[in-house]
Design an enzyme around this catalytic site. Sequence first.
Site, PDB file in Angstrom:
ATOM      1  CG  HIS A   1     -15.799  24.169  23.581  1.00 57.77           C
ATOM      2  ND1 HIS A   1     -16.298  24.680  24.625  1.00 57.77           N
ATOM      3  CD2 HIS A   1     -15.473  25.070  22.544  1.00 57.77           C
ATOM      4  CE1 HIS A   1     -16.320  26.094  24.475  1.00 57.77           C
ATOM      5  NE2 HIS A   1     -15.949  26.164  23.252  1.00 57.77           N
TER       6      HIS A   1
ATOM      7  CG  HIS B   1     -14.342  24.485  33.545  1.00 56.92           C
ATOM      8  ND1 HIS B   1     -13.604  25.442  33.385  1.00 56.92           N
ATOM      9  CD2 HIS B   1     -15.559  24.734  32.512  1.00 56.92           C
ATOM     10  CE1 HIS B   1     -14.084  26.365  32.449  1.00 56.92           C
ATOM     11  NE2 HIS B   1     -15.342  25.876  32.044  1.00 56.92           N
TER      12      HIS B   1
ATOM     13  CG  ASP C   1     -21.808  21.631  28.460  1.00 56.35           C
ATOM     14  OD1 ASP C   1     -22.539  22.668  27.761  1.00 56.35           O
ATOM     15  OD2 ASP C   1     -20.725  21.875  28.450  1.00 56.35           O
TER      16      ASP C   1
HETATM   17  N1  COA Z   1     -14.728  12.292  33.390  1.00 53.63           N
HETATM   18  C1  COA Z   1     -13.664  11.595  33.764  1.00 53.63           C
HETATM   19  N2  COA Z   1     -12.566  12.204  34.147  1.00 53.63           N
HETATM   20  C2  COA Z   1     -12.233  13.150  33.986  1.00 53.63           C
HETATM   21  C3  COA Z   1     -13.081  14.275  33.657  1.00 53.63           C
HETATM   22  C4  COA Z   1     -14.374  13.713  33.033  1.00 53.63           C
HETATM   23  N3  COA Z   1     -15.322  14.441  32.821  1.00 53.63           N
HETATM   24  N4  COA Z   1     -12.623  15.270  33.206  1.00 53.63           N
HETATM   25  C5  COA Z   1     -11.227  15.276  33.939  1.00 53.63           C
HETATM   26  N5  COA Z   1     -11.052  14.184  34.284  1.00 53.63           N
HETATM   27  C6  COA Z   1      -9.753  13.617  34.587  1.00 53.63           C
HETATM   28  C7  COA Z   1      -9.057  13.121  33.333  1.00 53.63           C
HETATM   29  O1  COA Z   1      -9.292  11.904  32.999  1.00 53.63           O
HETATM   30  C8  COA Z   1      -7.754  13.214  34.085  1.00 53.63           C
HETATM   31  O2  COA Z   1      -7.301  12.124  34.761  1.00 53.63           O
HETATM   32  P1  COA Z   1      -5.739  11.619  34.833  1.00 53.63           P
HETATM   33  O3  COA Z   1      -4.987  12.961  35.168  1.00 53.63           O
HETATM   34  O4  COA Z   1      -5.920  10.429  35.830  1.00 53.63           O
HETATM   35  O5  COA Z   1      -5.558  11.401  33.371  1.00 53.63           O
HETATM   36  C9  COA Z   1      -7.875  14.535  35.027  1.00 53.63           C
HETATM   37  O6  COA Z   1      -9.064  14.613  35.351  1.00 53.63           O
HETATM   38  C10 COA Z   1      -7.340  16.027  34.077  1.00 53.63           C
HETATM   39  O7  COA Z   1      -8.486  15.830  32.804  1.00 53.63           O
HETATM   40  P2  COA Z   1      -8.085  16.684  31.684  1.00 53.63           P
HETATM   41  O8  COA Z   1      -8.766  16.145  30.830  1.00 53.63           O
HETATM   42  O9  COA Z   1      -6.388  16.427  31.316  1.00 53.63           O
HETATM   43  O10 COA Z   1      -8.271  18.007  31.916  1.00 53.63           O
HETATM   44  P3  COA Z   1      -8.380  19.240  30.991  1.00 53.63           P
HETATM   45  O11 COA Z   1      -8.112  20.509  31.766  1.00 53.63           O
HETATM   46  O12 COA Z   1      -7.374  19.067  29.915  1.00 53.63           O
HETATM   47  O13 COA Z   1      -9.957  19.198  30.477  1.00 53.63           O
HETATM   48  C11 COA Z   1     -11.952  19.183  30.046  1.00 53.63           C
HETATM   49  C12 COA Z   1     -10.908  19.830  30.831  1.00 53.63           C
HETATM   50  C13 COA Z   1     -13.249  20.094  30.296  1.00 53.63           C
HETATM   51  C14 COA Z   1     -11.945  18.932  28.774  1.00 53.63           C
HETATM   52  C15 COA Z   1     -12.389  17.736  30.787  1.00 53.63           C
HETATM   53  O14 COA Z   1     -12.712  18.028  32.308  1.00 53.63           O
HETATM   54  C16 COA Z   1     -13.524  17.035  30.100  1.00 53.63           C
HETATM   55  O15 COA Z   1     -13.103  16.266  29.109  1.00 53.63           O
HETATM   56  N6  COA Z   1     -14.609  16.948  30.623  1.00 53.63           N
HETATM   57  C17 COA Z   1     -15.714  16.373  29.994  1.00 53.63           C
HETATM   58  C18 COA Z   1     -16.141  17.166  28.902  1.00 53.63           C
HETATM   59  C19 COA Z   1     -17.113  18.399  29.117  1.00 53.63           C
HETATM   60  O16 COA Z   1     -17.924  18.146  29.889  1.00 53.63           O
HETATM   61  N7  COA Z   1     -16.708  19.563  28.317  1.00 53.63           N
HETATM   62  C20 COA Z   1     -17.233  20.619  28.722  1.00 53.63           C
HETATM   63  C21 COA Z   1     -16.508  21.617  29.550  1.00 53.63           C
HETATM   64  S1  COA Z   1     -17.190  23.015  29.843  1.00 53.63           S
END
Ligand code: COA
Length: 372
Positions: A218, A257, A308
Amino acid sequence: MSEVSKGLSGIVVGDTAISTVGKAGVGLTYRGYDIHDLSEYTQFEEVAYLLIYGKLPNKIELAAYLKKLQTLRELPHNLKSVLEKIPQNTHPMDVLRTGISMLGTLEPETTGYTSAAIANRLLAITPGILLYWYHFQKQQNRIEIQTDEIYLANHFLHLLTGHTPKKEFAKTMNVSLILYAEHEFNASTFAARITTSTLADFYSAIVSGIGTLRGPLHGGANEAAMALISQFKTPLAAAQGVKKMLENKEKIMGFGHRVYRSCDPRSDVIKNYSQQLSKEAIDGDLFLISEQIEKIMRDEKNLFPNLDFYSATAYHFCGIPTDFFTPIFVMARLAGWSAHILEQRSDNRLIRPDANYIGLTPQAFIPLEQRI
Ligand code: COA
């Protein structure tokens, strides 16, 4: 067994009149106003007013609001004493969590002290909490909290450096506060609403929000993005390094996201500021490195930068220490959290979902002396 949506993905848990996120044809709006207009034409305080009071202030209301916020900046003596006791190596998010919690003991929410008044107090005092602690721990310096700056963005930068900020730094800060101010039912806002739904006090809801924002999935992502970007010396090294991380199934912070599918509408706005600032910065190449990481993420994963990612270099070029990035997010999101606390209170029901039980079947009780 009921079907579970892990992480509540796609589940609608309430109504809100505060913002729209990722809705087709609307984009990101705060109370109906497009984020692009707000970030181009307003000061953060106008947006905070819009979120808390439900309308954009007119000239007279804005002038009065700015004045009011200026009068709410001082730190109570006992809060300063607590800040002076917080260890030097503490993360600034923990300083804010502690400082705001302490304020809640000194100025508790009572019938004479309305929730909007607490929201304004928190908006005005938070830069002072952070920077009083920072200067005291760094050099035992008990700084003056009041500055002659009208706007919060300028006030924060002034307290950080001790002088009037450069125009372009203050503008970047202002825009970033607007972009970070509100984002519907994100994790920290939802945490604040859950706390509010138990009829807990305003400060408890805000402290829930701060704790939830801290993690790198987050709000903590802006600091994690800076750590990522700054480890590379060249765009080529960044391309190779990020590809390797993806091969190792590592997450690249600042990308992806939960709600947006093709882009984060805030990203290009802050990217533009980062790019402009990079032209004057001694380590301006960090912008080119960031762009290279963006390209690799699109090519390899079809993922886009969220707010971010380019906020990290924008703040860095303004001379802001990396571990202040998420606290700045707090300073902005206080406006959104406050609006949501007020909205939750206006039509409250305890938030308490269900769970499928996947534990042991009923067990015969084993007395203590017979357990192995
Ligand atoms: N880097 C690499 N892979 C990513 C990724 C990232 N930043 N964000 C998503 N993915 C991939 C995941 O590994 C997953 O792949 P898989 O299906 O092969 O396992 C797929 O995309 C779905 O990701 P998931 O984490 O399940 O999606 P979510 O909707 O639960 O998570 C976030 C959303 C924001 C938590 C996620 O994109 C993330 O962790 N981003 C990095 C942290 C970040 O920037 N947070 C600020 C958000 S505003």
